[in-house]
Design an enzyme around this catalytic site. Sequence first.
Site, PDB file in Angstrom:
ATOM      1  N   HIS A  60       0.802  -1.217   0.146  1.00 54.27           N
ATOM      2  CA  HIS A  60      -0.074   0.027  -0.026  1.00 54.27           C
ATOM      3  C   HIS A  60       0.570   1.502   0.570  1.00 54.27           C
ATOM      4  CE1 HIS A  60       1.340  -0.319   4.320  1.00 54.27           C
ATOM      5  NE2 HIS A  60       0.048   0.388   4.546  1.00 54.27           N
ATOM      6  N   HIS A  62       1.326   3.767   1.671  1.00 56.25           N
ATOM      7  CA  HIS A  62       1.691   4.267   2.744  1.00 56.25           C
ATOM      8  C   HIS A  62       3.401   4.190   3.083  1.00 56.25           C
ATOM      9  CE1 HIS A  62      -1.786   3.933   5.730  1.00 56.25           C
ATOM     10  NE2 HIS A  62      -2.245   5.138   5.409  1.00 56.25           N
ATOM     11  N   ASP A  64       5.988   4.024   4.826  1.00 51.17           N
ATOM     12  CA  ASP A  64       6.963   3.463   5.348  1.00 51.17           C
ATOM     13  C   ASP A  64       6.893   1.517   4.384  1.00 51.17           C
ATOM     14  OD1 ASP A  64       4.831   3.019   6.321  1.00 51.17           O
ATOM     15  OD2 ASP A  64       4.750   2.388   8.576  1.00 51.17           O
ATOM     16  N   HIS A  65       6.406   2.008   3.584  1.00 50.91           N
ATOM     17  CA  HIS A  65       6.032   0.682   2.986  1.00 50.91           C
ATOM     18  C   HIS A  65       6.844   0.892   1.392  1.00 50.91           C
ATOM     19  CE1 HIS A  65       3.997  -1.709   5.893  1.00 50.91           C
ATOM     20  NE2 HIS A  65       3.735  -0.264   6.210  1.00 50.91           N
ATOM     21  N   HIS A 140      -7.236  -2.047   5.453  1.00 56.99           N
ATOM     22  CA  HIS A 140      -6.327  -0.778   6.549  1.00 56.99           C
ATOM     23  C   HIS A 140      -6.966   0.579   5.941  1.00 56.99           C
ATOM     24  CE1 HIS A 140      -3.181   1.131   8.239  1.00 56.99           C
ATOM     25  NE2 HIS A 140      -1.811   1.263   7.494  1.00 56.99           N
ATOM     26  N   ASP A 210      -0.636  -4.121   6.313  1.00 54.70           N
ATOM     27  CA  ASP A 210      -0.857  -3.524   7.349  1.00 54.70           C
ATOM     28  C   ASP A 210      -2.701  -4.310   7.506  1.00 54.70           C
ATOM     29  OD1 ASP A 210       1.556  -2.384   7.702  1.00 54.70           O
ATOM     30  OD2 ASP A 210       0.896  -0.498   7.762  1.00 54.70           O
ATOM     31  N   HIS A 268       6.247  -4.937  12.154  1.00 60.16           N
ATOM     32  CA  HIS A 268       5.857  -4.518  11.847  1.00 60.16           C
ATOM     33  C   HIS A 268       5.557  -3.523  12.945  1.00 60.16           C
ATOM     34  CE1 HIS A 268       2.431  -1.113  10.924  1.00 60.16           C
ATOM     35  NE2 HIS A 268       3.663  -1.052   9.375  1.00 60.16           N
TER      36      HIS A 268
END
Lengths: 301, 301
Positions: A60, A62, A64-65, A140, A210, A268
């Site tokens: 996805h 976001h 941090d990914h 998510h 997530d 995570h």
Amino acid sequence: MKLTILGCYSATPRALNNTTSQVLEINNHMFLIDCGEGTQVQLRRHKIKFNRIKHIFISHLHGDHFFGLVGLISTFRLLTRETDLHIYGPVGIKEIVTLQMKLADSWTNYKLIFHELSSNNSELIFEDDTVEVFTIPLNHRIYTNGFLFKEKEGKRKLDMDLVEEANINVAYYRKLTQGFDVINEDGVLINNESVTKPGTKPKSYAFCSDTYYKEDIVPIIKNADVLYHESTFLDKHEHLALKTKHSTAKQAATIAQKANVGTLLLGHYSTRYDGLDAFKEEAQEVFANVQLCEDSKVFNF
Amino acid sequence: MKLTILGCYSATPRALNNTTSQVLEINNHMFLIDCGEGTQVQLRRHKIKFNRIKHIFISHLHGDHFFGLVGLISTFRLLTRETDLHIYGPVGIKEIVTLQMKLADSWTNYKLIFHELSSNNSELIFEDDTVEVFTIPLNHRIYTNGFLFKEKEGKRKLDMDLVEEANINVAYYRKLTQGFDVINEDGVLINNESVTKPGTKPKSYAFCSDTYYKEDIVPIIKNADVLYHESTFLDKHEHLALKTKHSTAKQAATIAQKANVGTLLLGHYSTRYDGLDAFKEEAQEVFANVQLCEDSKVFNF
């Protein structure tokens, strides 16, 4: 099947914590899963050959990914890569990458092929002779997929005593390993399973990050050998998991137990906690075979 | 004036090399200059308080100078920043950042103010009571600016013997430090310079990366106390400098010499070379006061 954890913390990279990224080696493929900021440096630390990465899966959008993705693509270009690169991720990922290439006037020499995802059902997104990859729709705050990597059934093994006894011409041996019935020298149809044994058991790896606790994924990941399931929070912060659409370690374990997986990997983690032991302890109240991801840890399955 | 080098290598971040980013502390301001991938981790390593950074200057939209920006902005958001953040950079920078915020459905709580640059002339882009920042138009493959940070003239110092002798009322002392002429108790106009001395000499820092050798910038950076000038290559690779629109160490030194700066800092080294000594040696053939940037090095001027 070898899994290298490049990063397994949530939210933001820190001096000692990297955000999500993993390399899965399976049947001579090297799949990169998620790509937080700094992933290219982690790849270098692990001496992973950039050219072996041909498929990148982004769960996805976001940061941090995926904030390390454009840098990795750019570095591949600077290193004069020629190998095609396939990117699987949510709609919008192509626009983000190409906008930055356009403004930098830096187009790749190699072919960059985007496979943008938008379905809410599990889809087959990659397949070749030995491996299949399916999406695992997650729940998510924004559109998110996990990924299920499945080895295909390997070649069957000949039981040579039985094969010879059945008077089968050597020209048919390859057909036999492929699972076909064949006709023997006497014109009789020989049932494949009567002269062969199953090959190596195919393995599977499910990556789920997530997501909040969501039993819908259980049928998709059923009996997976290894399940990575996010566990951002401990039990005492279940209300935060609910609010931010993440999971607790116990919820991850419940999914593992219901899906009857072999091993559960946790990751995570929120950096609010001092150590990781409590994640494992809480998960093991529900499911026995739990292992903790840590940055730079390598698992062989 | 304190300068912290977070990263000073070109092209791509590596295990031991960070791409361009610097923090300049000047007159209680903390300016972030360029923001390569991993800058937020370097800021943490140096324990630089995120909230003190209110202005970020991006020279150009090549990845090694700004791929860490969106991650930093995102981390500020996650840490519930409330302080305004000003971003100065080429047209397009706003679109890159806002597209990613839109697709992540993650808008900042704090105010994000973009100052997009497109002029080819030196412009005043920031000013307050103590500091001015000007662009330095550079010549690279895409639209690029350096930045000149200038302290304003400090308050004048009173020569107390002369002030008392001149019979000036204490109420006028502040006006005197601000450089004004004042009328004394006898109704006579007192010339400011006759009773005051200059304050601390204002300092200036010129940041020039990336650019090919370009004498046009000399008048803009004339007499700067410190000049950072990129030196991607050594002399033997001058042809590569020309081709990629970068500079050699010797060319950087020639600019420093023509601009009569105090100190020349070298950086933006290609990682093709084994050590940095040759950069300094070649530059010192032209200009004596050369220092080498290195990741995590701190300079006090």
